[in-house]
Design a protein around this motif. Structure first.
Motif, PDB file in Angstrom:
ATOM      1  N   ARG A   1       2.942   0.760  -8.419  1.00 30.88           N
ATOM      2  CA  ARG A   1       2.377   0.692  -7.070  1.00 30.88           C
ATOM      3  C   ARG A   1       2.450   2.054  -6.394  1.00 30.88           C
ATOM      4  NH1 ARG A   1      -1.411   0.054  -3.890  1.00 30.88           N
ATOM      5  NH2 ARG A   1      -0.856  -0.290  -1.713  1.00 30.88           N
ATOM      6  N   LEU A   2       3.555   2.762  -6.598  1.00 30.29           N
ATOM      7  CA  LEU A   2       3.702   4.093  -6.022  1.00 30.29           C
ATOM      8  C   LEU A   2       2.623   5.032  -6.568  1.00 30.29           C
ATOM      9  CD1 LEU A   2       5.458   5.602  -4.018  1.00 30.29           C
ATOM     10  CD2 LEU A   2       7.023   6.142  -5.886  1.00 30.29           C
ATOM     11  N   GLU A   3       2.338   4.944  -7.852  1.00 27.20           N
ATOM     12  CA  GLU A   3       1.282   5.766  -8.450  1.00 27.20           C
ATOM     13  C   GLU A   3      -0.085   5.419  -7.866  1.00 27.20           C
ATOM     14  OE1 GLU A   3       1.452   5.615 -12.716  1.00 27.20           O
ATOM     15  OE2 GLU A   3       3.538   6.246 -12.744  1.00 27.20           O
ATOM     16  N   GLN A   4      -0.331   4.133  -7.607  1.00 19.00           N
ATOM     17  CA  GLN A   4      -1.590   3.712  -6.986  1.00 19.00           C
ATOM     18  C   GLN A   4      -1.718   4.308  -5.587  1.00 19.00           C
ATOM     19  OE1 GLN A   4      -1.369  -0.552  -7.006  1.00 19.00           O
ATOM     20  NE2 GLN A   4      -1.881  -0.729  -9.184  1.00 19.00           N
ATOM     21  N   ILE A   5      -0.623   4.278  -4.848  1.00 15.54           N
ATOM     22  CA  ILE A   5      -0.623   4.833  -3.488  1.00 15.54           C
ATOM     23  C   ILE A   5      -0.928   6.319  -3.535  1.00 15.54           C
ATOM     24  CG2 ILE A   5       0.857   5.392  -1.511  1.00 15.54           C
ATOM     25  CD1 ILE A   5       2.225   2.644  -2.018  1.00 15.54           C
ATOM     26  N   ILE A   6      -0.278   7.032  -4.430  1.00 15.97           N
ATOM     27  CA  ILE A   6      -0.500   8.472  -4.555  1.00 15.97           C
ATOM     28  C   ILE A   6      -1.955   8.762  -4.893  1.00 15.97           C
ATOM     29  CG2 ILE A   6       0.040  10.506  -5.957  1.00 15.97           C
ATOM     30  CD1 ILE A   6       2.940   9.301  -6.151  1.00 15.97           C
ATOM     31  N   ASP A   7      -2.522   7.999  -5.841  1.00 21.19           N
ATOM     32  CA  ASP A   7      -3.921   8.189  -6.213  1.00 21.19           C
ATOM     33  C   ASP A   7      -4.842   7.987  -5.019  1.00 21.19           C
ATOM     34  OD1 ASP A   7      -3.239   8.758  -8.843  1.00 21.19           O
ATOM     35  OD2 ASP A   7      -3.682   6.724  -9.579  1.00 21.19           O
ATOM     36  N   GLN A   8      -4.586   6.934  -4.239  1.00 24.22           N
ATOM     37  CA  GLN A   8      -5.412   6.659  -3.064  1.00 24.22           C
ATOM     38  C   GLN A   8      -5.321   7.794  -2.047  1.00 24.22           C
ATOM     39  OE1 GLN A   8      -3.879   2.633  -2.131  1.00 24.22           O
ATOM     40  NE2 GLN A   8      -6.028   2.041  -2.084  1.00 24.22           N
ATOM     41  N   LEU A   9      -4.119   8.293  -1.821  1.00 23.69           N
ATOM     42  CA  LEU A   9      -3.937   9.364  -0.846  1.00 23.69           C
ATOM     43  C   LEU A   9      -4.556  10.669  -1.336  1.00 23.69           C
ATOM     44  CD1 LEU A   9      -0.307   8.605   0.378  1.00 23.69           C
ATOM     45  CD2 LEU A   9      -2.444   8.286   1.654  1.00 23.69           C
ATOM     46  N   GLU A  10      -4.424  10.954  -2.622  1.00 32.68           N
ATOM     47  CA  GLU A  10      -5.007  12.182  -3.169  1.00 32.68           C
ATOM     48  C   GLU A  10      -6.524  12.124  -3.168  1.00 32.68           C
ATOM     49  OE1 GLU A  10      -1.511  13.892  -6.099  1.00 32.68           O
ATOM     50  OE2 GLU A  10      -3.129  12.713  -6.995  1.00 32.68           O
ATOM     51  N   ASN A  11      -7.073  10.923  -3.351  1.00 32.58           N
ATOM     52  CA  ASN A  11      -8.519  10.749  -3.359  1.00 32.58           C
ATOM     53  C   ASN A  11      -9.120  11.101  -2.007  1.00 32.58           C
ATOM     54  OD1 ASN A  11     -11.081  10.041  -4.198  1.00 32.58           O
ATOM     55  ND2 ASN A  11     -10.732   7.852  -4.013  1.00 32.58           N
ATOM     56  N   GLY A  12      -8.386  10.796  -0.941  1.00 31.75           N
ATOM     57  CA  GLY A  12      -8.818  11.173   0.400  1.00 31.75           C
ATOM     58  C   GLY A  12      -9.858  10.272   1.022  1.00 31.75           C
ATOM     59  N   ASP A  13     -10.174   9.163   0.369  1.00 29.66           N
ATOM     60  CA  ASP A  13     -11.200   8.254   0.896  1.00 29.66           C
ATOM     61  C   ASP A  13     -10.610   7.123   1.716  1.00 29.66           C
ATOM     62  OD1 ASP A  13     -13.271   9.704  -0.212  1.00 29.66           O
ATOM     63  OD2 ASP A  13     -13.364   8.501  -2.039  1.00 29.66           O
ATOM     64  N   VAL A  14      -9.506   7.385   2.403  1.00 28.68           N
ATOM     65  CA  VAL A  14      -8.886   6.366   3.256  1.00 28.68           C
ATOM     66  C   VAL A  14      -8.831   6.901   4.680  1.00 28.68           C
ATOM     67  CG1 VAL A  14      -7.509   5.302   1.422  1.00 28.68           C
ATOM     68  CG2 VAL A  14      -6.550   7.191   2.705  1.00 28.68           C
ATOM     69  N   SER A  15      -8.872   5.981   5.619  1.00 29.00           N
ATOM     70  CA  SER A  15      -8.776   6.379   7.023  1.00 29.00           C
ATOM     71  C   SER A  15      -7.372   6.892   7.314  1.00 29.00           C
ATOM     72  CB  SER A  15      -9.084   5.177   7.928  1.00 29.00           C
ATOM     73  OG  SER A  15      -8.062   4.202   7.809  1.00 29.00           O
ATOM     74  N   LEU A  16      -7.233   7.558   8.421  1.00 31.91           N
ATOM     75  CA  LEU A  16      -5.924   8.060   8.824  1.00 31.91           C
ATOM     76  C   LEU A  16      -4.949   6.913   9.020  1.00 31.91           C
ATOM     77  CD1 LEU A  16      -4.118  10.410   9.580  1.00 31.91           C
ATOM     78  CD2 LEU A  16      -5.030  10.287  11.900  1.00 31.91           C
ATOM     79  N   GLU A  17      -5.424   5.826   9.618  1.00 34.42           N
ATOM     80  CA  GLU A  17      -4.567   4.659   9.828  1.00 34.42           C
ATOM     81  C   GLU A  17      -4.092   4.092   8.482  1.00 34.42           C
ATOM     82  OE1 GLU A  17      -4.754   0.180  11.775  1.00 34.42           O
ATOM     83  OE2 GLU A  17      -6.300   1.633  12.289  1.00 34.42           O
ATOM     84  N   ARG A  18      -5.012   3.962   7.532  1.00 30.81           N
ATOM     85  CA  ARG A  18      -4.657   3.434   6.209  1.00 30.81           C
ATOM     86  C   ARG A  18      -3.721   4.409   5.487  1.00 30.81           C
ATOM     87  NH1 ARG A  18      -2.876  -0.420   3.336  1.00 30.81           N
ATOM     88  NH2 ARG A  18      -3.578  -0.420   1.190  1.00 30.81           N
ATOM     89  N   ALA A  19      -3.957   5.692   5.634  1.00 32.62           N
ATOM     90  CA  ALA A  19      -3.088   6.688   5.011  1.00 32.62           C
ATOM     91  C   ALA A  19      -1.660   6.558   5.551  1.00 32.62           C
ATOM     92  CB  ALA A  19      -3.634   8.094   5.258  1.00 32.62           C
ATOM     93  N   ASN A  20      -1.530   6.319   6.841  1.00 32.15           N
ATOM     94  CA  ASN A  20      -0.201   6.121   7.431  1.00 32.15           C
ATOM     95  C   ASN A  20       0.464   4.870   6.881  1.00 32.15           C
ATOM     96  OD1 ASN A  20      -0.029   8.416   9.029  1.00 32.15           O
ATOM     97  ND2 ASN A  20      -1.097   7.453  10.735  1.00 32.15           N
ATOM     98  N   GLU A  21      -0.318   3.799   6.709  1.00 29.27           N
ATOM     99  CA  GLU A  21       0.223   2.562   6.138  1.00 29.27           C
ATOM    100  C   GLU A  21       0.685   2.788   4.696  1.00 29.27           C
ATOM    101  OE1 GLU A  21      -3.044  -0.130   6.500  1.00 29.27           O
ATOM    102  OE2 GLU A  21      -2.754  -0.435   8.654  1.00 29.27           O
ATOM    103  N   LEU A  22      -0.138   3.490   3.923  1.00 28.61           N
ATOM    104  CA  LEU A  22       0.220   3.777   2.530  1.00 28.61           C
ATOM    105  C   LEU A  22       1.459   4.660   2.453  1.00 28.61           C
ATOM    106  CD1 LEU A  22      -3.335   4.381   1.049  1.00 28.61           C
ATOM    107  CD2 LEU A  22      -1.816   2.445   0.550  1.00 28.61           C
ATOM    108  N   HIS A  23       1.546   5.632   3.355  1.00 31.71           N
ATOM    109  CA  HIS A  23       2.713   6.514   3.386  1.00 31.71           C
ATOM    110  C   HIS A  23       3.973   5.703   3.667  1.00 31.71           C
ATOM    111  CE1 HIS A  23       5.629   9.227   5.338  1.00 31.71           C
ATOM    112  NE2 HIS A  23       5.237  10.058   4.396  1.00 31.71           N
TER     113      HIS A  23
END
Length: 58
Positions: A12-34
């Protein structure tokens, strides 16, 4: 998920990192993932004790 294994958490941590590195998430979603990633890291650190490259049994 209940009774997550260390492998589940690291996956799951690797999935989160991939999503954040991809950059296709909103700032709000990025904060949730962080926040989720930070929680997972804390859980993993409490489950694992690593010293000098060796896993230490607690």
């Amino acid at each position: 998920m209940k009774d997550e294994t260390i492998a589940d958490k690291t996956d799951r941590l690797e999935q989160i990192i991939d999503q954040l590195e991809n950059g296709d998430v909103s700032l709000e979603r990025a904060n949730e993932l962080h926040a989720e990633g930070t929680k997972l890291i804390a859980e993993l650190e409490s489950e694992l004790a690593v010293g000098d490259g060796e896993v230490i049994d607690r």
